[in-house]
Design a protein around this motif. Structure first.
Motif, PDB file in Angstrom:
ATOM      1  N   ASP A  65       0.804  -1.217   0.000  1.00  0.00           N
ATOM      2  CA  ASP A  65       0.000   0.000   0.000  1.00  0.00           C
ATOM      3  C   ASP A  65       0.844   1.277   0.000  1.00  0.00           C
ATOM      4  OD1 ASP A  65      -1.836   1.972   0.317  1.00  0.00           O
ATOM      5  OD2 ASP A  65      -2.801   1.121   2.080  1.00  0.00           O
ATOM      6  N   ALA A  66       0.784   2.030  -1.101  1.00  0.00           N
ATOM      7  CA  ALA A  66       1.601   3.227  -1.233  1.00  0.00           C
ATOM      8  C   ALA A  66       1.105   4.366  -0.356  1.00  0.00           C
ATOM      9  CB  ALA A  66       1.628   3.678  -2.703  1.00  0.00           C
ATOM     10  N   THR A  67      -0.135   4.296   0.102  1.00  0.00           N
ATOM     11  CA  THR A  67      -0.682   5.367   0.942  1.00  0.00           C
ATOM     12  C   THR A  67      -0.316   5.180   2.408  1.00  0.00           C
ATOM     13  OG1 THR A  67      -2.775   4.210   1.330  1.00  0.00           O
ATOM     14  CG2 THR A  67      -2.631   5.597  -0.641  1.00  0.00           C
ATOM     15  N   CYS A  68       0.242   4.041   2.736  1.00  0.00           N
ATOM     16  CA  CYS A  68       0.609   3.735   4.113  1.00  0.00           C
ATOM     17  C   CYS A  68       2.111   3.888   4.293  1.00  0.00           C
ATOM     18  CB  CYS A  68       0.190   2.301   4.441  1.00  0.00           C
ATOM     19  SG  CYS A  68       0.819   1.676   5.991  1.00  0.00           S
ATOM     20  N   LYS A  69       2.507   4.456   5.401  1.00  0.00           N
ATOM     21  CA  LYS A  69       3.929   4.645   5.651  1.00  0.00           C
ATOM     22  C   LYS A  69       4.333   3.955   6.947  1.00  0.00           C
ATOM     23  CE  LYS A  69       4.240   9.088   3.234  1.00  0.00           C
ATOM     24  NZ  LYS A  69       4.600  10.524   3.342  1.00  0.00           N
ATOM     25  N   ASN A  70       5.480   3.306   6.896  1.00  0.00           N
ATOM     26  CA  ASN A  70       6.111   2.729   8.080  1.00  0.00           C
ATOM     27  C   ASN A  70       5.233   1.778   8.886  1.00  0.00           C
ATOM     28  OD1 ASN A  70       7.221   6.016   8.226  1.00  0.00           O
ATOM     29  ND2 ASN A  70       8.553   4.344   7.630  1.00  0.00           N
ATOM     30  N   PRO A  71       4.653   0.745   8.268  1.00  0.00           N
ATOM     31  CA  PRO A  71       3.864  -0.218   9.047  1.00  0.00           C
ATOM     32  C   PRO A  71       4.714  -0.946  10.084  1.00  0.00           C
ATOM     33  CG  PRO A  71       4.301  -1.077   6.858  1.00  0.00           C
ATOM     34  CD  PRO A  71       4.723   0.362   6.833  1.00  0.00           C
ATOM     35  N   GLU A  72       6.030  -1.020   9.845  1.00  0.00           N
ATOM     36  CA  GLU A  72       6.917  -1.712  10.781  1.00  0.00           C
ATOM     37  C   GLU A  72       7.042  -0.996  12.123  1.00  0.00           C
ATOM     38  OE1 GLU A  72       9.482   1.238   8.607  1.00  0.00           O
ATOM     39  OE2 GLU A  72       7.874  -0.162   8.053  1.00  0.00           O
ATOM     40  N   LYS A  73       6.561   0.247  12.181  1.00  0.00           N
ATOM     41  CA  LYS A  73       6.602   0.997  13.442  1.00  0.00           C
ATOM     42  C   LYS A  73       5.294   0.880  14.223  1.00  0.00           C
ATOM     43  CE  LYS A  73       9.784   4.399  11.450  1.00  0.00           C
ATOM     44  NZ  LYS A  73       9.992   5.833  11.120  1.00  0.00           N
ATOM     45  N   GLN A  74       4.290   0.237  13.633  1.00  0.00           N
ATOM     46  CA  GLN A  74       2.983   0.126  14.281  1.00  0.00           C
ATOM     47  C   GLN A  74       2.944  -1.084  15.210  1.00  0.00           C
ATOM     48  OE1 GLN A  74       0.873   2.637  13.964  1.00  0.00           O
ATOM     49  NE2 GLN A  74       2.427   3.561  12.634  1.00  0.00           N
TER      50      GLN A  74
END
Length: 348
Positions: A65-74
């Motif tokens: 998903d290009a609209t999402c940033k940094n899922p690894e920080k969630q």
């Protein structure tokens, strides 16, 4: 027809030389047969599912998903405290007092059954991490019930409670954090192309035109290729219709000449190239992504506990495991495979 089968058989034998000779070939054949016979059961119960050029991960765009940033920080902040999820695990009695973990059993050096050990022991980089988690939670690194889970069954296995967690080269993505909870990252990699050394394919570019590419169903590679072809970043005539339950099946398809290339995580692709000296990585990684331990969405105490374990593991254990399992395929310098310093942005 007979000649075609002979050629395929020769290619398969050549490809298996790097995986332990005749004994290993028998194991792979047995696994392939088991897959064919047990696939209907696997989809409901869960069953099993990487040389050169794999050194380093190029800077790339995050997968999916290009609209999402940094899922690894969630993810949640570390804590050593027990909670209801951990209490339930510890309350298991007798032989059932084990951590139930979904893993791969066919990814060389990550999670695979070594045919050269007694009982074809399950071992690899992911398996080392599982033992460390079991040691911390249950006081015994061997207190683990391993369940071999296909790529496309990782999330259902967690949601349905078949496993406590999945440690299976699972990339943290925006779509996935909607369905399961992740730990902080424990490894950095990126998507890459694997093809025969003799192939005209040069990487993730126009040389994939009119080529048939294999990916694992439910993988970030499959998602990336689908999105990129729709966006015009991949040739429109690239055939991405071939999907399999487990990544190793793509390597077998490649060895049999049924596909022209495989796209998967570079870390896995490098290990597959180590198994088969006739294939190699083509071009640089074209994404940047991170592996995490996946757990149930509401298992907050378990997520916090795993993050606490990872703080300790990154300082003492991660490098030794890398040296043992991955340095031969990814290079002695682990700098590009180390995840960044964790950030814990999820609050609830």
């Amino acid at each position: 027809m007979k000649e075609g089968v002979t050629v395929r058989a020769r290619r398969m034998r050549a490809g298996l030389k790097g995986w332990g000779g005749v004994g290993a070939m028998a194991v792979v054949c047995a696994l392939a047969l088991a897959f064919v016979l047990l696939l209907p059961w696997a989809r409901s119960q869960g069953d099993g599912s990487t040389g050169t050029g794999g050194r380093g991960v190029a800077e790339g765009t995050p997968a999916a998903d290009a609209t999402c940033k940094n899922p690894e920080k969630q993810t949640l902040s570390p804590s050593a405290a027990d909670g209801p999820t951990i209490a339930a695990i510890k309350a298991r009695q007798g032989e059932k007092r084990k951590l139930i973990v979904g893993v791969d059993q066919n990814s060389y050096r990550w999670g695979y059954r070594n045919p050269n050990t007694t009982g074809a022991a399950l071992e690899g980089f992911d398996i080392d991490l599982v033992h460390r988690i079991a040691q911390d939670i249950l006081g015994d690194p061997k207190a683990v019930q391993f369940k071999a889970i296909p790529t496309n069954q990782r999330i259902p296995a967690i949601q349905e409670g078949r496993v406590d967690m999945v440690v299976r080269t699972m990339t943290i993505t925006c779509d996935r954090v909607k369905d399961v909870a992740f730990s902080a990252p424990y490894f950095r990699t990126g998507q890459q192309v694997l093809a025969p050394k003799s192939s005209t394919i040069k990487g993730y570019d126009d040389t994939l035109a009119k080529k048939k590419v294999c990916t694992a169903a439910g993988s970030t590679a499959n998602t990336q290729l689908t999105q990129d072809r729709k966006a015009g970043k991949l040739p429109a005539d690239t055939d991405i219709s071939v999907t399999v339950p487990n990544q190793l099946d793509c390597l077998v398809r490649l060895q049999l000449g049924e596909v022209d290339a495989v796209v998967t995580d570079g870390a896995l692709a490098a290990s597959q190239a180590a198994q088969d000296p006739t294939v190699e990585l083509k071009g640089a990684p074209f994404t940047a992504e991170y592996y995490g331990v996946a757990m149930k969405k509401d298992a907050d105490d378990l997520v916090r506990r795993v993050n606490q374990i990872l703080v300790q593991y990154r300082a003492n254990g991660w490098q030794a495991s890398y040296d043992k399992w991955l340095s031969a395929t990814l290079g002695e310098d682990a700098a590009t495979s180390r995840p960044p310093a964790p950030q814990y942005l999820r609050t609830s």
